[in-house]
Structure formats: C-alpha cells, structure tokens
Design a protein around this motif. Structure first.
Motif, PDB file in Angstrom:
ATOM      1  N   HIS A  49       0.889  36.808  98.028  1.00  0.00           N
ATOM      2  CA  HIS A  49       1.382  35.606  97.461  1.00  0.00           C
ATOM      3  C   HIS A  49       0.438  35.389  96.238  1.00  0.00           C
ATOM      4  CE1 HIS A  49      -0.981  33.908 100.674  1.00  0.00           C
ATOM      5  NE2 HIS A  49      -1.505  33.310  99.681  1.00  0.00           N
ATOM      6  N   ASN A  75      -1.111  21.117 101.816  1.00  0.00           N
ATOM      7  CA  ASN A  75      -0.034  20.830 100.867  1.00  0.00           C
ATOM      8  C   ASN A  75      -0.726  20.159  99.487  1.00  0.00           C
ATOM      9  OD1 ASN A  75       2.414  22.358 101.551  1.00  0.00           O
ATOM     10  ND2 ASN A  75       2.175  20.751 103.184  1.00  0.00           N
ATOM     11  N   LEU A  88      -2.616  20.192  96.064  1.00  0.00           N
ATOM     12  CA  LEU A  88      -2.737  21.031  94.720  1.00  0.00           C
ATOM     13  C   LEU A  88      -3.946  20.768  94.071  1.00  0.00           C
ATOM     14  CD1 LEU A  88      -1.532  22.947  92.593  1.00  0.00           C
ATOM     15  CD2 LEU A  88      -0.599  20.929  91.661  1.00  0.00           C
ATOM     16  N   ARG A 124       3.379  17.144  93.305  1.00  0.00           N
ATOM     17  CA  ARG A 124       2.440  17.467  94.079  1.00  0.00           C
ATOM     18  C   ARG A 124       1.366  16.753  93.896  1.00  0.00           C
ATOM     19  NH1 ARG A 124       4.931  20.169  97.578  1.00  0.00           N
ATOM     20  NH2 ARG A 124       6.231  21.922  96.818  1.00  0.00           N
ATOM     21  N   TRP A 178       7.163  26.716  95.559  1.00  0.00           N
ATOM     22  CA  TRP A 178       6.229  25.658  95.593  1.00  0.00           C
ATOM     23  C   TRP A 178       5.906  24.956  94.315  1.00  0.00           C
ATOM     24  CZ3 TRP A 178       1.006  23.633  95.139  1.00  0.00           C
ATOM     25  CH2 TRP A 178       0.681  22.694  96.025  1.00  0.00           C
ATOM     26  N   MET A 179       5.488  25.966  93.383  1.00  0.00           N
ATOM     27  CA  MET A 179       5.027  25.148  91.933  1.00  0.00           C
ATOM     28  C   MET A 179       6.438  25.721  90.915  1.00  0.00           C
ATOM     29  SD  MET A 179       2.258  24.086  91.435  1.00  0.00           S
ATOM     30  CE  MET A 179       1.428  24.748  89.512  1.00  0.00           C
ATOM     31  N   ARG A 197      -4.295  26.033  95.838  1.00  0.00           N
ATOM     32  CA  ARG A 197      -3.625  25.125  96.867  1.00  0.00           C
ATOM     33  C   ARG A 197      -4.470  25.321  98.127  1.00  0.00           C
ATOM     34  NH1 ARG A 197       2.302  26.693  99.474  1.00  0.00           N
ATOM     35  NH2 ARG A 197       2.514  25.016 100.821  1.00  0.00           N
ATOM     36  N   LYS A 218      -0.110  29.447  99.047  1.00  0.00           N
ATOM     37  CA  LYS A 218       1.005  30.039  98.214  1.00  0.00           C
ATOM     38  C   LYS A 218       1.434  29.101  97.109  1.00  0.00           C
ATOM     39  CE  LYS A 218       5.383  32.438  98.830  1.00  0.00           C
ATOM     40  NZ  LYS A 218       6.375  33.042  99.828  1.00  0.00           N
ATOM     41  N   LEU A 219       0.968  29.420  96.040  1.00  0.00           N
ATOM     42  CA  LEU A 219       1.882  28.751  94.741  1.00  0.00           C
ATOM     43  C   LEU A 219       3.090  29.237  94.468  1.00  0.00           C
ATOM     44  CD1 LEU A 219      -1.183  28.847  92.484  1.00  0.00           C
ATOM     45  CD2 LEU A 219      -0.522  27.216  93.689  1.00  0.00           C
ATOM     46  N   ASP A 220       3.677  30.486  94.528  1.00  0.00           N
ATOM     47  CA  ASP A 220       4.855  30.862  94.350  1.00  0.00           C
ATOM     48  C   ASP A 220       5.972  30.825  95.381  1.00  0.00           C
ATOM     49  OD1 ASP A 220       3.666  32.794  96.235  1.00  0.00           O
ATOM     50  OD2 ASP A 220       4.504  34.472  94.986  1.00  0.00           O
ATOM     51  N   TYR A 224       4.252  29.446  88.421  1.00  0.00           N
ATOM     52  CA  TYR A 224       2.852  29.850  88.923  1.00  0.00           C
ATOM     53  C   TYR A 224       2.281  30.349  87.928  1.00  0.00           C
ATOM     54  CZ  TYR A 224       5.267  33.919  89.964  1.00  0.00           C
ATOM     55  OH  TYR A 224       6.108  35.254  89.767  1.00  0.00           O
TER      56      TYR A 224
END
Length: 782
Positions: A664, A402, A404, A390, A696-697, A685, A691-693, A700
């Motif tokens: 989210h 996208n 972070l 990221r 994507w991470m 983000r 959305k972090l969950d 989170y």
C-alpha cells in the motif's frame, strides 16, 4: 561606580575598624533601649503611686526604695546584656563569612530569537524560574526610587542593618503582641541570595552580619540592582524585568510611574497583591499600598506632589493575564532541535561548548536560523491544503492510526540554514517531530541516482530500459506505475528512453537499469548511496563529517538494497530539503543547521555559524546543472506541474512509496527548489507506514496534496525575492562504463497517425499526448 541616592543623602565613608563600626551603630540603639526601659519604669512607678495614694507610711517608703533598687538592677542587667551582645556581635562579625550564592538565584532565563535576532521564538529556563538580569544602568531611577520608598526608606543611610528597627520590632512584638519585621533591602537580598527563609535567631544573626559586610563591599546602587534582579513578584517572575513583562507586557525601561509604583507595592505581598492571584486581597488593599509608595516617593524627594496626585487615585490597568505555552504549536519542536544542536557543538579543543545547565540557566541569547515568515507559511499550508476530514492529531486514538502527518522543511540554498518546518502537529499533542523523522523517500531518491550516473560517465542523453517489467540481476522483477489502474505489469515507455525522460516520467525500470550499469549492481548502489550522503542525506550510521537532522537514515543499505534508487530509505524532510539545496547551490553543500549565533547576556559572541568552514563540494557544478535541468522537466512536463504556480523557475521531484506485504502507498512527496530556497513536503499516516491509498486520501499522488502544500509554502518564502534563472544544462558526457546505453539506440519516431479515440487507461496516465496528469509511483519490498 556611581551610587544612586535620594537628594541630600550621603553615604558615610567606610570605617577602618569593623569593631568600631559595629559599636558606632549599636550605641544609639542602646541609648534608645535604655530610654524605653526608663519610660517603662516611670510608667510602672506612676501606676504604683496612683494605686497607693494617701499612703505615706513606712510601707510606701519601703516600696519606693525597692522599686528604685529593682530599676537599677534591671538597668545594670540590661547594659551588661547589651555589652555581652555587642561582644558577641563583634565575634560573629569576624567569624561569619559571606557564603556562595544560592544556586537557584544564579540562574537566568536563556532566550531564543528568530533569524532577525529580535522576535522571540522561545526560551529555556530552569524549572519555573523566569529571570532576566539587568545591569544597574538598565534600570530606570524611577524604579529604584519606588522600591526604596516601598521597602526601605533609610536604604541610602543605613549600614545594611536597621538596628533601631530591629529593636523597635522586637519591643513591639513583645509588649504589644504584634508580629512585624524590620528587614532592610540589603537584608532581604541577603536572605534570598545567600541564605534561606528559615525563621531562627541564628539565621537572623547571619543575615545581619552578611548585610553589614556587603554594605562595606558593594555600592548601594549595586546592592539595589542585585536585589531587583532576584526579588520575587509572583507569576513565576524573578526580578524586575521578568515582572514588568509578566504584569504589563513591556520591558522595565518602558514602565510608567503608575506601573512602577504598582510593582513596588506588589513586592510587599506578591501573592496577595497580584490581581490575577487566587489569594488576591482586593483592589482596595493594593490601592492603599500603591498610595503608600507614591507618598514615600514624595517624602523622600523623588517625586513632586503634583505628579503623584495625577496617578494616586487609581491603579494602572493590568492587561489580562495570558499564559502562552512555552512549547505550544511548533515552538516545542523548534526548541528541541535547537537544544540538540547546541549540545552537539564543540570548541577547538573538542570539548562541548554548551551544557544543558548552561542552556537552561545561563542567560544565553540564541539566534536561530528560522524565519517567522516561513514558519508561519509552513504551518498555514500544512493545515489548510490537506483534506479537511483528516486531522494531525486524533483525540482518543492512542496509536494515532488515523492521524495525517504533513511534514515540511525549507532550507536556504546558499547557507544550509533551516528557514522553516512543520513537525506534523502541535507539540503539546505529540512531541514527535515528523519533519525530523525518516519516511520512505520513494522516487525522490532518483535525483541522486541521476547525479551518480553522470558522475560515472553517462549523460542526460544516455538511454535506459523503459518497458515494464524489468528483471534485475538477482532475478526479481521491477515494474513501472500503472498496476493499480489495471495496467498489467505497469506502463511501457519504450525499450530505450533517455535519462531526461526517465526523470520526467519517473520510470522505475530505467533507474534499476541505471543502477546496475555503473560498473555492476554493487558499485551502482554504492555510488547512489555516496552521492546522496555527500549531498545532504544522513548516512546509515552516525558520521560527524556528514551530520543531519536526524543524524542517521534507516533502511539505507547499499550492500543489500538492489532497489536503492527507488527510495526504500527513510529520509527526513529536513535532510532531503538540504540535499536538494546542495544541487541548487551548484553542488556545494552546507550542513543543515538551526543555530545561527549564541551570545551571553553582555553581548559577547560565544558561537557563530561559519559557512566557509562548513561548506564543501558534493558534486561538480556541471553535474548539478544537468541534474537541475532534468528536475525542471518534472515541473514543466511531468508530475510536478502544480509547482509552477509560484511564478519562479522550479526544479523538483514527486515521489510515492509503498509499504508492507500489501504494497500500500505509505508516503507521498514533493521536494523541489528555486535558486534560493529548497523545500520538501511529505504526507504520511499513523506510524509513518499507514495506508494512504484505497480511498483514505482523495489522492495519494505526490502531484496533488504534497505539491500544492509545497507551492503554498514557497509562494510566501519567495515573496520579495527576484526570479533567478537556473544555469543552462552542460550535458556532461564522459566514458560510459558499459555499452548499450547510447542515444542512437532510440528508434526514430513513427510517422504521425490519424486521430483516434484514446484508451481510458492510457488517458489516465497521460499517454494521449496532451494529458498532463501523470504522476509517479514506485514499489519495493519493505
């Protein structure tokens, strides 16, 4: 004032009459011009005689008589013109006044230093003009001597105008077809500081007259100092100090003989003699000018030949030209915050202390609160702890969906000074400072709900609804974390749980119950809002009594947000760190700030942070002690356990917040403190609500990346500091506003059960006794 001069030189005493002074200076020039005219006449007569040798008749006699008559007429005409010119010059001298200086040559770069007052953080300047003024005694004699040898070897004797030089240049330009100037140092200074580079006889006349007047008004040393503070050296450097740093990366006082001679040589043609310039005329030509300077210093008695011989054969080594961005990295974010604070400062009369013009061109010396160590640690932690796949800035993604954003802020507990921050990305990539931008606070807001409840009369032993879901007074349902792991309606913690457990396990239902039990839902929401603002969060609307960075908190509405304790409010890491610092400081608040002191170039203090004036109690010392104790439980037994790695006592709180209809996860936090430093870390983000969950991470939870980032920063920030202890809890206990929250309502623990296999879901949430991986979650309508 002492006047520097070359050995044996004496400056003539000012004459009482300006007119007589002018005549005295012009007369030798008139004689010289007459001699030159006579020489030209004789040469013409000789050419005439040689062209008519052997002819001695009436025609040659007539020619000689005509030539003599013409010469006499020419001489009389010249003298008449000289007389007219003298009278004109006297009139001009009396009529032409010294004008106000050119505004652009009055500007001076303002410097910003880190908290140590020595290390430069950045600078403010007007456009491209980098100018650092020096006093006469701050410029070494060697530098003055080199410039005199290079630019005006009669500087200490002439009256500001070299009349012979002007006529010599005019004569040469006319008779030899060359183009040359005859400006003294004083004239160059006048042209730059008072006039313009316009080529006209009127400008030249003004230049000469003003130069004469300045010579009578100022000492030679002051004129030379002013010249050295204004002259241009290329590379955007105006003045000798800026030039010394631009060419040799050192101050003027540290220049060597060869450095000095090279800079004096460059003055003749700044672009042509700058080795890094695209117009550089070559090393050979620069070397020739360099040697001219050295030989002049010898001729004027400033330098011994043996000393010149040591350096004359080679130019000094010019360090590779570097063009460090004045705003790159975090400098741009820092300078933006510092300027904003300076513009907001007011004096006792209510008027602004500083204008933008004063900041950009007033030569200020600004000491910020920022620590180079903490700034470096913040940047390093933000870049190295985050997931490797990221990026803080994604090229080709105009909306940065996208990207972070890792935003951090560290505040000194005892003063409110901002010690360090990380704004999310390089300023050159984006000017958005995420450390000074609000993001949903999530469960970090529960700290202020705890303080408000104790203030209202409850205690750490008071009990609250721990089972999920919980129906609010308005009829909506609040659930605890666990739904995403498959736990229907969230985790249950017990019908009645203490405030300590509610904080440690971040139980949403308990904090909604708490909010509604402080004299009613509306009174509870208002109490939480007031407590948070008093501690350091910015209010919903700007209020000079409660400043912050930024000055407001959006989505912070105690009138309509029935879940205010769960953190819908958009809080900046800077303000949250300061609010937590208030708790660490025994409930005594200092406004967060980035400016420590401002001085002018002479060292006079124009502003200094006054901690006594800006400090006040936000909550009682006993309440702060109890809240700190509850927060220690989060680190010792809850979701903040990774913060223990720094080896100091820590109190803190994790937090996650959800956004949008899909609920989210959009922010992930850890904020905490030692008795000396408070730091807040937020991950977000895209536009701050991405959305972090959902993969994507890798994680989170606030317990992971945010807490690890916090620990990396604080490990460096706490280096060299003693491990201090927090105060013992007081267990403040007043009169409960409502019944039904007594400690006695907690059922006695059941007898021990035989060991049995733990359910996987319960194990994930740490309900199996020895699992320490629990984290908090919270949900709310956006």
């Amino acid at each position: 004032m002492t006047t520097a001069s070359r050995p044996g030189a004496r400056r003539a005493e000012p004459k009482p009459s300006a007119a007589r002074a002018w005549f005295a200076k012009v007369e030798p020039a008139k004689v010289w011009a007459a001699e030159k005219l006579a020489e030209a006449r004789d040469a013409a007569a000789k050419r005439s005689e040689s062209g008519s040798s052997g002819s001695k008749g009436p025609k040659s006699a007539t020619w000689r008589r005509w030539a003599k008559l013409s010469a006499k007429v020419a001489l009389v005409g010249f003298l008449a013109l000289a007389l007219i010119g003298s009278v004109t010059a006297i009139v001009a001298y009396n009529r032409i006044q010294v004008p106000d200086p050119n505004a652009e040559f009055e500007v001076e770069t303002s410097f910003v230093y880190y908290s140590n007052g020595k290390t430069e953080l950045g600078r403010y300047q007007d456009g491209d003009q980098n100018r650092i003024k020096l006093e006469a005694d701050e410029i070494p004699e060697m530098v003055k001597h080199a410039v005199v040898a290079a630019e005006d070897r009669t500087f200490y004797e002439n009256s500001g105008v070299d009349v012979k030089g002007i006529l010599r240049a005019a004569f040469s330009n006319t008779t030899e077809g060359t183009s040359g100037g005859a400006s003294t140092i004083t004239q160059q200074y006048v042209k730059n500081y008072y006039l313009s580079a316009e080529r006209s006889y009127s400008r030249k006349l003004k230049e000469a007259v003003i130069a004469l007047k300045l010579t009578r008004q100022k000492s030679k040393d002051q004129i030379l100092t002013d010249y050295l503070n204004t002259i241009y050296f290329n590379r955007g450097a105006y003045g000798i100090e800026a030039a010394a740093k631009a060419y040799f990366a050192k101050p003027t006082k540290d220049l060597s003989l060869s450095d000095t001679a090279a800079l004096a040589a460059i003055l003749n043609n700044p672009a042509g003699f700058d080795p890094a310039s695209s117009k550089f005329r070559g090393e050979e030509k620069l070397l020739g000018r360099y040697q001219y300077v050295l030989s002049g210093m010898v001729a004027l008695g400033y330098l011994k030949q043996v000393e010149a011989d040591k350096v004359k054969d080679a130019l000094p080594k010019f360090p590779a030209k570097t063009v460090p961005s004045r705003l790159g990295g975090q400098r741009g974010h820092a300078l933006t915050m510092i300027k904003a604070e300076l513009l907001g400062l007011k004096g006792a009369d209510g008027k602004p202390l500083f204008t933008e013009e004063k900041i950009d061109s007033g030569g200020l010396r600004i000491t910020a609160t920022l620590s180079p160590k903490v700034m470096k640690a913040s940047a390093s932690a933000a870049k190295t702890v985050k997931p490797k796949n990221r990026k803080a800035y994604v090229p080709g993604d105009p909306e940065q969906k996208n990207a972070l954003h890792v935003a951090t802020a560290s505040v000194d507990v005892e003063s409110g000074a901002l010690l360090g921050f990380y704004g999310g990305q390089d300023y050159l990539d984006s000017q958005h400072n995420w450390a000074a931008t609000g993001g949903h606070a999530g469960s970090t807001m529960k700290v202020f709900a705890t303080a408000a409840a104790i203030e209202k009369g409850y205690s750490l032993k008071s009990t609250w609804a721990g089972d999920s879901p919980f129906t609010t007074y308005a009829g909506s349902e609040v659930v605890n974390e666990g739904e995403q792991a498959g736990v229907a309606d969230g985790m249950d913690y017990g019908q009645h749980i203490t405030m300590l457990k509610a904080m440690e396990q971040s139980v949403n239902t308990a904090y909604i119950d708490m909010t509604e039990s402080m004299g009613g839902p509306q009174a509870g929401r208002k109490a939480i809002y007031d407590t948070a603002v008093a501690a350091g969060l910015a209010p919903a609307k700007p209020n000079p009594k409660f400043p912050g960075i930024p000055s407001t908190t959006t989505d912070f509405d105690h009138k309509t947000d029935d879940r205010i304790a769960l953190g819908r409010a958009n809080v900046s890491p800077i303000n949250l760190a300061n609010a937590y610092a208030t708790i660490a400081n025994g409930g005594y608040r200092h406004d967060v700030h980035v400016v420590k002191k401002v001085r002018d170039r002479a060292g006079n203090v124009l502003y200094s942070w006054n901690g006594t004036k800006n400090g006040r109690h936000a909550m009682s010392e006993d309440i702060a002690a109890d809240v700190t104790y509850a927060m220690q439980g989060v680190v010792q037994s809850g979701s903040g356990q990774k913060a223990q790695s720094i080896g100091h006592p820590v109190a803190g709180k994790t937090g996650t917040a959800t956004c949008g209809g899909s609920q989210h996860v959009c922010t992930s936090w850890f904020a905490g403190f030692t008795p000396q430093v408070a730091t807040a870390v937020r991950y977000s983000r895209g536009n701050g609500e991405g959305k972090l969950d959902g993969g994507w991470m890798p994680s989170y939870f606030g317990a992971d990346y945010p807490t690890e980032t916090w620990a990396a920063i604080m490990a460096k920030a706490m280096e060299g500091k003693e491990a201090e202890s927090f105060p013992e809890p007081v267990y403040v206990d007043g009169q409960d506003p409502e019944s039904g929250h007594e400690e006695q309502l907690i059922a006695p623990p059941p007898p021990p059960e035989e060991d049995k296999e733990c359910d996987p879901i319960a194990e994930f949430f740490g309900a199996c006794g020895d699992d320490k991986g629990r984290d908090d979650r919270r949900k709310h309508d956006d």
